[in-house]
Scaffold this motif. Structure first.
Motif, PDB file in Angstrom:
ATOM      1  N   ILE A  90      62.229  -7.147  51.559  1.00  0.00           N
ATOM      2  CA  ILE A  90      60.823  -7.246  51.941  1.00  0.00           C
ATOM      3  C   ILE A  90      60.055  -6.016  51.460  1.00  0.00           C
ATOM      4  O   ILE A  90      58.958  -6.125  50.913  1.00  0.00           O
ATOM      5  CB  ILE A  90      60.694  -7.422  53.466  1.00  0.00           C
ATOM      6  CG1 ILE A  90      61.207  -8.802  53.873  1.00  0.00           C
ATOM      7  CG2 ILE A  90      59.249  -7.225  53.931  1.00  0.00           C
ATOM      8  CD1 ILE A  90      61.383  -8.975  55.373  1.00  0.00           C
ATOM      9  N   ALA A  91      60.630  -4.825  51.653  1.00  0.00           N
ATOM     10  CA  ALA A  91      59.961  -3.591  51.235  1.00  0.00           C
ATOM     11  C   ALA A  91      59.798  -3.539  49.719  1.00  0.00           C
ATOM     12  O   ALA A  91      58.741  -3.125  49.210  1.00  0.00           O
ATOM     13  CB  ALA A  91      60.745  -2.378  51.723  1.00  0.00           C
ATOM     14  N   THR A  92      60.804  -3.972  48.994  1.00  0.00           N
ATOM     15  CA  THR A  92      60.734  -3.968  47.532  1.00  0.00           C
ATOM     16  C   THR A  92      59.667  -4.933  47.041  1.00  0.00           C
ATOM     17  O   THR A  92      58.880  -4.602  46.143  1.00  0.00           O
ATOM     18  CB  THR A  92      62.102  -4.349  46.928  1.00  0.00           C
ATOM     19  OG1 THR A  92      63.078  -3.427  47.393  1.00  0.00           O
ATOM     20  CG2 THR A  92      62.071  -4.331  45.422  1.00  0.00           C
ATOM     21  N   ASP A  93      59.628  -6.131  47.615  1.00  0.00           N
ATOM     22  CA  ASP A  93      58.606  -7.112  47.224  1.00  0.00           C
ATOM     23  C   ASP A  93      57.203  -6.585  47.503  1.00  0.00           C
ATOM     24  O   ASP A  93      56.291  -6.783  46.700  1.00  0.00           O
ATOM     25  CB  ASP A  93      58.826  -8.433  47.954  1.00  0.00           C
ATOM     26  CG  ASP A  93      60.055  -9.179  47.472  1.00  0.00           C
ATOM     27  OD1 ASP A  93      60.603  -8.809  46.403  1.00  0.00           O
ATOM     28  OD2 ASP A  93      60.483 -10.127  48.166  1.00  0.00           O
ATOM     29  N   LYS A  94      57.028  -5.920  48.624  1.00  0.00           N
ATOM     30  CA  LYS A  94      55.719  -5.362  48.972  1.00  0.00           C
ATOM     31  C   LYS A  94      55.321  -4.277  47.973  1.00  0.00           C
ATOM     32  O   LYS A  94      54.181  -4.242  47.517  1.00  0.00           O
ATOM     33  CB  LYS A  94      55.762  -4.785  50.389  1.00  0.00           C
ATOM     34  CG  LYS A  94      54.451  -4.212  50.849  1.00  0.00           C
ATOM     35  CD  LYS A  94      54.563  -3.639  52.247  1.00  0.00           C
ATOM     36  CE  LYS A  94      53.289  -2.905  52.605  1.00  0.00           C
ATOM     37  NZ  LYS A  94      53.433  -2.122  53.804  1.00  0.00           N
ATOM     38  N   ASP A  95      56.263  -3.414  47.615  1.00  0.00           N
ATOM     39  CA  ASP A  95      55.978  -2.360  46.643  1.00  0.00           C
ATOM     40  C   ASP A  95      55.607  -2.935  45.287  1.00  0.00           C
ATOM     41  O   ASP A  95      54.680  -2.454  44.632  1.00  0.00           O
ATOM     42  CB  ASP A  95      57.180  -1.419  46.489  1.00  0.00           C
ATOM     43  CG  ASP A  95      57.374  -0.501  47.679  1.00  0.00           C
ATOM     44  OD1 ASP A  95      56.424  -0.361  48.488  1.00  0.00           O
ATOM     45  OD2 ASP A  95      58.464   0.070  47.803  1.00  0.00           O
ATOM     46  N   LEU A  96      56.321  -3.966  44.847  1.00  0.00           N
ATOM     47  CA  LEU A  96      56.014  -4.590  43.561  1.00  0.00           C
ATOM     48  C   LEU A  96      54.632  -5.225  43.570  1.00  0.00           C
ATOM     49  O   LEU A  96      53.882  -5.110  42.593  1.00  0.00           O
ATOM     50  CB  LEU A  96      57.076  -5.627  43.206  1.00  0.00           C
ATOM     51  CG  LEU A  96      58.441  -5.081  42.809  1.00  0.00           C
ATOM     52  CD1 LEU A  96      59.434  -6.222  42.618  1.00  0.00           C
ATOM     53  CD2 LEU A  96      58.341  -4.250  41.548  1.00  0.00           C
ATOM     54  N   THR A  97      54.273  -5.872  44.669  1.00  0.00           N
ATOM     55  CA  THR A  97      52.952  -6.484  44.787  1.00  0.00           C
ATOM     56  C   THR A  97      51.862  -5.418  44.730  1.00  0.00           C
ATOM     57  O   THR A  97      50.854  -5.582  44.028  1.00  0.00           O
ATOM     58  CB  THR A  97      52.842  -7.286  46.101  1.00  0.00           C
ATOM     59  OG1 THR A  97      53.852  -8.291  46.105  1.00  0.00           O
ATOM     60  CG2 THR A  97      51.475  -7.932  46.244  1.00  0.00           C
ATOM     61  N   GLU A  98      52.064  -4.311  45.428  1.00  0.00           N
ATOM     62  CA  GLU A  98      51.081  -3.225  45.423  1.00  0.00           C
ATOM     63  C   GLU A  98      50.968  -2.592  44.037  1.00  0.00           C
ATOM     64  O   GLU A  98      49.870  -2.247  43.601  1.00  0.00           O
ATOM     65  CB  GLU A  98      51.455  -2.171  46.464  1.00  0.00           C
ATOM     66  CG  GLU A  98      51.248  -2.653  47.896  1.00  0.00           C
ATOM     67  CD  GLU A  98      51.725  -1.665  48.930  1.00  0.00           C
ATOM     68  OE1 GLU A  98      52.279  -0.606  48.572  1.00  0.00           O
ATOM     69  OE2 GLU A  98      51.559  -1.955  50.128  1.00  0.00           O
ATOM     70  N   GLN A  99      52.069  -2.471  43.330  1.00  0.00           N
ATOM     71  CA  GLN A  99      52.032  -1.919  41.969  1.00  0.00           C
ATOM     72  C   GLN A  99      51.259  -2.842  41.032  1.00  0.00           C
ATOM     73  O   GLN A  99      50.498  -2.378  40.180  1.00  0.00           O
ATOM     74  CB  GLN A  99      53.444  -1.690  41.442  1.00  0.00           C
ATOM     75  CG  GLN A  99      54.153  -0.530  42.093  1.00  0.00           C
ATOM     76  CD  GLN A  99      55.593  -0.403  41.637  1.00  0.00           C
ATOM     77  OE1 GLN A  99      56.054  -1.134  40.772  1.00  0.00           O
ATOM     78  NE2 GLN A  99      56.315   0.531  42.231  1.00  0.00           N
ATOM     79  N   LYS A 100      51.449  -4.161  41.181  1.00  0.00           N
ATOM     80  CA  LYS A 100      50.715  -5.112  40.348  1.00  0.00           C
ATOM     81  C   LYS A 100      49.223  -5.036  40.637  1.00  0.00           C
ATOM     82  O   LYS A 100      48.404  -5.064  39.721  1.00  0.00           O
ATOM     83  CB  LYS A 100      51.226  -6.528  40.592  1.00  0.00           C
ATOM     84  CG  LYS A 100      52.578  -6.803  39.966  1.00  0.00           C
ATOM     85  CD  LYS A 100      53.016  -8.230  40.237  1.00  0.00           C
ATOM     86  CE  LYS A 100      54.376  -8.503  39.628  1.00  0.00           C
ATOM     87  NZ  LYS A 100      54.812  -9.891  39.903  1.00  0.00           N
ATOM     88  N   ILE A 101      48.861  -4.928  41.917  1.00  0.00           N
ATOM     89  CA  ILE A 101      47.453  -4.824  42.285  1.00  0.00           C
ATOM     90  C   ILE A 101      46.856  -3.548  41.709  1.00  0.00           C
ATOM     91  O   ILE A 101      45.753  -3.554  41.154  1.00  0.00           O
ATOM     92  CB  ILE A 101      47.282  -4.887  43.818  1.00  0.00           C
ATOM     93  CG1 ILE A 101      47.617  -6.291  44.320  1.00  0.00           C
ATOM     94  CG2 ILE A 101      45.871  -4.484  44.233  1.00  0.00           C
ATOM     95  CD1 ILE A 101      47.699  -6.406  45.824  1.00  0.00           C
ATOM     96  N   ASP A 102      47.573  -2.439  41.807  1.00  0.00           N
ATOM     97  CA  ASP A 102      47.094  -1.169  41.255  1.00  0.00           C
ATOM     98  C   ASP A 102      46.915  -1.238  39.750  1.00  0.00           C
ATOM     99  O   ASP A 102      46.038  -0.578  39.188  1.00  0.00           O
ATOM    100  CB  ASP A 102      48.051  -0.022  41.611  1.00  0.00           C
ATOM    101  CG  ASP A 102      48.021   0.338  43.095  1.00  0.00           C
ATOM    102  OD1 ASP A 102      47.054  -0.068  43.778  1.00  0.00           O
ATOM    103  OD2 ASP A 102      48.958   1.012  43.560  1.00  0.00           O
ATOM    104  N   ALA A 103      47.744  -2.026  39.077  1.00  0.00           N
ATOM    105  CA  ALA A 103      47.667  -2.146  37.622  1.00  0.00           C
ATOM    106  C   ALA A 103      46.639  -3.188  37.192  1.00  0.00           C
ATOM    107  O   ALA A 103      46.418  -3.388  35.992  1.00  0.00           O
ATOM    108  CB  ALA A 103      49.030  -2.509  37.055  1.00  0.00           C
ATOM    109  N   GLY A 104      46.010  -3.867  38.141  1.00  0.00           N
ATOM    110  CA  GLY A 104      45.011  -4.870  37.818  1.00  0.00           C
ATOM    111  C   GLY A 104      45.579  -6.219  37.456  1.00  0.00           C
ATOM    112  O   GLY A 104      44.933  -7.035  36.813  1.00  0.00           O
ATOM    113  N   ILE A 105      46.821  -6.467  37.870  1.00  0.00           N
ATOM    114  CA  ILE A 105      47.488  -7.735  37.590  1.00  0.00           C
ATOM    115  C   ILE A 105      47.432  -8.586  38.854  1.00  0.00           C
ATOM    116  O   ILE A 105      47.669  -8.091  39.957  1.00  0.00           O
ATOM    117  CB  ILE A 105      48.954  -7.497  37.175  1.00  0.00           C
ATOM    118  CG1 ILE A 105      49.024  -6.630  35.933  1.00  0.00           C
ATOM    119  CG2 ILE A 105      49.668  -8.822  36.965  1.00  0.00           C
ATOM    120  CD1 ILE A 105      50.434  -6.169  35.594  1.00  0.00           C
TER     121      ILE A 105
END
Length: 85
Positions: free
Chosen positions: A64-79
């Motif tokens: 769950i923590a990894t999925d949340k981090d990946l989602t936040e990274q995508k949002i930060d990158a504009g994806i």
């Protein structure tokens, strides 16, 4: 050196109720398994369930923590995180 208070504290430094409950549950279940092993009444099924649930909870929380981090990274990158690659 990690102490008990750092284990039950969240990322903002406050005591986390869910971490405290998980720690207490783990300690109680560990005590029961140790007591049964000491008395010679520990079955393979009991030990397997204890090991499985304690391991699955940890792995599930990490997923769950990894999925949340990946989602936040995508949002930060504009994806758009909902888009499939």
């Amino acid at each position: 050196m990690m102490d008990i208070s750092s284990i039950i504290r969240g990322s903002q430094g406050q005591i986390s109720l869910s971490r405290t409950q998980a720690l207490l549950g783990f300690l109680v279940c560990s005590g029961v398994v140790i007591w049964q092993a000491y008395n010679g009444t520990l079955s393979d099924v009991t030990f397997g369930l204890f090991f499985g649930f304690s391991t699955a909870g940890y792995i599930g929380a990490k997923k769950i923590a990894t999925d949340k981090d990946l989602t936040e990274q995508k949002i930060d990158a504009g994806i758009n995180p909902e888009e499939k690659p």
